[in-house]
Design an enzyme around this catalytic site. Structure first.
Site, PDB file in Angstrom:
ATOM      1  CG  ASN A 143      43.766  37.146  33.639  1.00  0.00           C
ATOM      2  OD1 ASN A 143      44.564  37.702  32.545  1.00  0.00           O
ATOM      3  ND2 ASN A 143      43.969  36.217  34.051  1.00  0.00           N
ATOM      4  CB  ILE A 144      44.688  42.442  37.118  1.00  0.00           C
ATOM      5  CG1 ILE A 144      44.629  43.206  35.818  1.00  0.00           C
ATOM      6  CG2 ILE A 144      45.478  43.344  38.218  1.00  0.00           C
ATOM      7  CD1 ILE A 144      44.261  45.133  35.924  1.00  0.00           C
ATOM      8  CD  GLU A 145      45.379  35.198  38.311  1.00  0.00           C
ATOM      9  OE1 GLU A 145      46.476  34.771  38.969  1.00  0.00           O
ATOM     10  OE2 GLU A 145      44.810  34.396  37.684  1.00  0.00           O
ATOM     11  CG  ASN A 146      45.069  41.115  45.176  1.00  0.00           C
ATOM     12  OD1 ASN A 146      45.008  40.717  46.334  1.00  0.00           O
ATOM     13  ND2 ASN A 146      45.302  42.319  44.906  1.00  0.00           N
ATOM     14  CB  ALA A 147      48.577  38.293  46.989  1.00  0.00           C
TER      15      ALA A 147
ATOM     16  CD  GLU B  77      36.182  37.895  29.911  1.00  0.00           C
ATOM     17  OE1 GLU B  77      37.287  38.521  30.758  1.00  0.00           O
ATOM     18  OE2 GLU B  77      35.823  36.777  29.678  1.00  0.00           O
TER      19      GLU B  77
ATOM     20  CB  CYS C 226      32.633  38.509  32.640  1.00  0.00           C
ATOM     21  SG  CYS C 226      34.095  38.835  33.306  1.00  0.00           S
TER      22      CYS C 226
END
Ligand code: THU
Length: 145
Positions: A50-54, A63, A101
């Site tokens: 998983n790649i989160e963002n501000a 996934e 997903c």
């Protein structure tokens, strides 16, 4: 463990790959780290985290990262995906794929055999068909009956 569903799947390698991918998770906002590993019909493994963002909404789940990597490299047919997720530290829960997903899996799982493996470790996991997790789903064939 019922192994009848996973006969031709390298389950241990797939789970190991998902757990390794979890180490790359970028989740500074939720602190919830997820790794995934998808197996193509040709037995290639693509991993994702998983790649989160501000700004929150651009965040992507593990996934979909894994599936996007595979599809963007030309692989569109999949046998299974392993998912390993938990707050930082030891994996203490089975991480079930979110609804978005599941829908993305549905796009590429053209039959009822696609498997979702949720794992705490290489020994401790559960296996589901996507159909069990997304019954009566909407897919590409609905647009082209
Ligand atoms: N997450 C995943 O990577 N996969 C899922 O199926 C459930 C949720 C991520 C998204 C977000 O970065 C964090 O876990 C908390 O929701």
């Amino acid at each position: 463990m019922d192994t009848s569903k996973t006969n031709d799947i390298p389950v241990t390698e797939l789970i190991r790959s998902a757990i390794e991918a979890r180490n790359k998770a970028y989740a500074p906002y939720s602190g919830y780290l997820v790794g995934a590993a998808v197996l193509t019909n040709e037995l290639r493994i693509y991993t994702g985290c998983n790649i989160e963002n501000a700004a929150y909404t651009p965040s992507i789940c593990a996934e979909r990262t894994a599936i996007s990597k595979a599809v963007s490299e030309g692989w569109r047919r999949f046998k299974a995906i392993a998912v390993a997720g938990s707050p930082a530290g030891e994996i203490v829960q089975y991480a079930f794929p979110c609804g978005v997903c599941r829908q993305v899996m549905r796009e590429f799982a053209k039959d009822d055999t696609f498997l979702v493996i949720v794992a705490k470790s290489e020994q401790d996991y559960k296996v589901f068909t996507l159909k069990e997790l997304l019954p009566e789903g909407f897919g590409p064939e609905n647009l082209n009956p």
